[in-house]
Design an enzyme around this catalytic site. Sequence first.
Site, PDB file in Angstrom:
ATOM      1  N   HIS A  32      -5.697 -29.690  49.319  1.00 37.71           N
ATOM      2  CA  HIS A  32      -5.784 -31.050  48.776  1.00 37.71           C
ATOM      3  C   HIS A  32      -5.576 -32.124  49.835  1.00 37.71           C
ATOM      4  CE1 HIS A  32      -5.468 -29.144  44.765  1.00 37.71           C
ATOM      5  NE2 HIS A  32      -6.059 -30.238  44.350  1.00 37.71           N
ATOM      6  N   GLY A  33      -4.869 -31.816  50.904  1.00 40.56           N
ATOM      7  CA  GLY A  33      -4.666 -32.820  51.940  1.00 40.56           C
ATOM      8  C   GLY A  33      -3.770 -32.321  53.051  1.00 40.56           C
TER       9      GLY A  33
END
Length: 479
Positions: free
Chosen positions: A310-311
Site C-alpha cells: 500500500h505504501g
Amino acid sequence: MSFISLTFALFFFVFVCLYHLAARLFKDAPLAQRIFLLAASLVFYAWADLRFVPFLAYTVAVSYFGGMSFCIEGGHRRLRLFALSAACLAPLLFFKYAPRELHPDIIFPLGLSFFTFQSLSYIADCFKKKVEPERSLLNVALFVSFFPVVSSGPIQRAGNLIPQFKETHRFDYDSATDGLKLFAWGMFKKLCVADRIAAYVNYVYGSADSQYGSALLLATVLYSFQIYCDFSGYSDMAIGVARYCGFDVGKNFDHPYLAQSVGDFWRRWHISLSSWLRDYVYIPLGGSRVALPRIYFNLLATFLVSGIWHGAGWTFVVWGAVHGLYQCAGRAAKPLLEKAKIPAAVKILVTFCLVTFAWIFFRAESLGQAALVVRKIAEVPKCAADFFAMKGEVGATEALRAVFCFSDEACGGFKGMLCILAFAIIFCAASLCVKKTDGLEFVRSKPLVFRWILYAALCSVLLPALVSNSNTEFLYFAF
C-alpha cells in the site's frame, strides 16, 4: 480518465456502440472485439498520461514471454520464476520505494500496483501449471490492460478473464442494466458518502494538533466509511462497466463491516487482493500446514507485505503489522472464543473497533501524527468535562461545534454534518437490506413501481452531486 467524468461517458458510449457493432460486422467476431477492446484500453490508460504506456507495455512483454518460457520443461524453472518475478516487480519497487530524491518529478504510473500483481499471478499460475501459457500476445495484453480494472482492480486471474476474451459479446439487456445499476450505486457511494466525509476527515486530520479527541474519534470512525465507500464505490463502477460489456470480473467487497472477526473481515474486504496474498504469499510460505510458530510468522509476513504494497511509509508497515497481530491473536484465542457464547452484534462491534483503530495508521501522514491521534482519542473522557464547562459559558450548540469541529470549513456546520450522517445512514440501511443476498437480485425481486421509485431517488441525489462535485479522485489511485 476518471469514471466520473463527461470524457468517460463519451468514451464509453462510443466504445460500446462500436464494440457491439463489431460482433455483427466481422466474421471472426471475438478477434475483432479483442482488437477493438485492446485499442480502447490503451486509449483509456494513455489518457491519464502518455508516459505511463511504456510501463504497461513492459509488463505485457514480461507476462507474455514469461508465460511462454514455461512451455519449456526443465531448465531451472524455479530460477526462471524468480527472475521473471523480479523483472515484473522492478518498476513497482522503483516507483514506490526508491528515494524520492532520485525521481522527485516523476508521477507514479496509474494502476501500476494492480496490473503488476495481476501479471505476477499469471506468471506464477503458468509456473504451477494452473493455466496454460497463452500463445496469443493479444490476449495477454488484454489481460494486463483491460480498461475497467486497470486503474484499481479488482485484481484478475488469467483463468477467469482470458477465456472470456475468446467469446463473442453481443448486447444483452440484463447485463447492460445490471452494469448501469452497479455503476450508479458505486457513484452514490463515492459522491454522496465518501466525498462528503472526506472534507471533514481531511480538515480534522489536517489540524489534529488543535482538535479535541472527540473530533478525532468521529473523524476516524467516519474515515472507516470513507475508505470503504470510496474504494468499494470504484469497484462497483469497474464491475458495472465490465458487466455492461458482458464480462464477469468477480466481487471485491462483501459487507466487511459486518464481519465477526478480523479474519472474517479480510475475507470480505478487497477480496481480490486478500485472495491474491493468500494464494501467492501465505500458502507458498507454508500457510497453515506448518507448526504454530511458523503459522504466526506466515500471517505476520503476509500482512506486512500487504502494508508495504500500500505504501513505502512506516505508517503502512505498522498498519500491516497491526492486522498481522490481530490475525495471530485471533488464531490463538479461537478455541476460547468458540466456547464463549458471544452475541454476533458484540463480535461485529469489536471487529469494527479493531479495524477502525488500525485505519488511524493508514490515514495518518506520519507515525508521529498517528501517535498524536491515538493519544488524543484516549483523552475523550476529558472532552466530556470540557464540553460541560463550555456549555455553561457559550451554550450547548457552540460547545458541540467546538468539541466535534462542526465548523463551516470542516463540514459545512451542523447542516453539513447532518447531511453526511443522513447519507451514511441511507448507505448502511441499504447494505443491511442485502447482507444475505445479491443487491441486484434484491432489486429485481421488488415490484416495478418500487424499483422505479428507487431509481428516481438515486438519480435525484446523484445529479446534484455530479453538478457540484469537484473531487473525482479515488483514494486507491495512490496505491
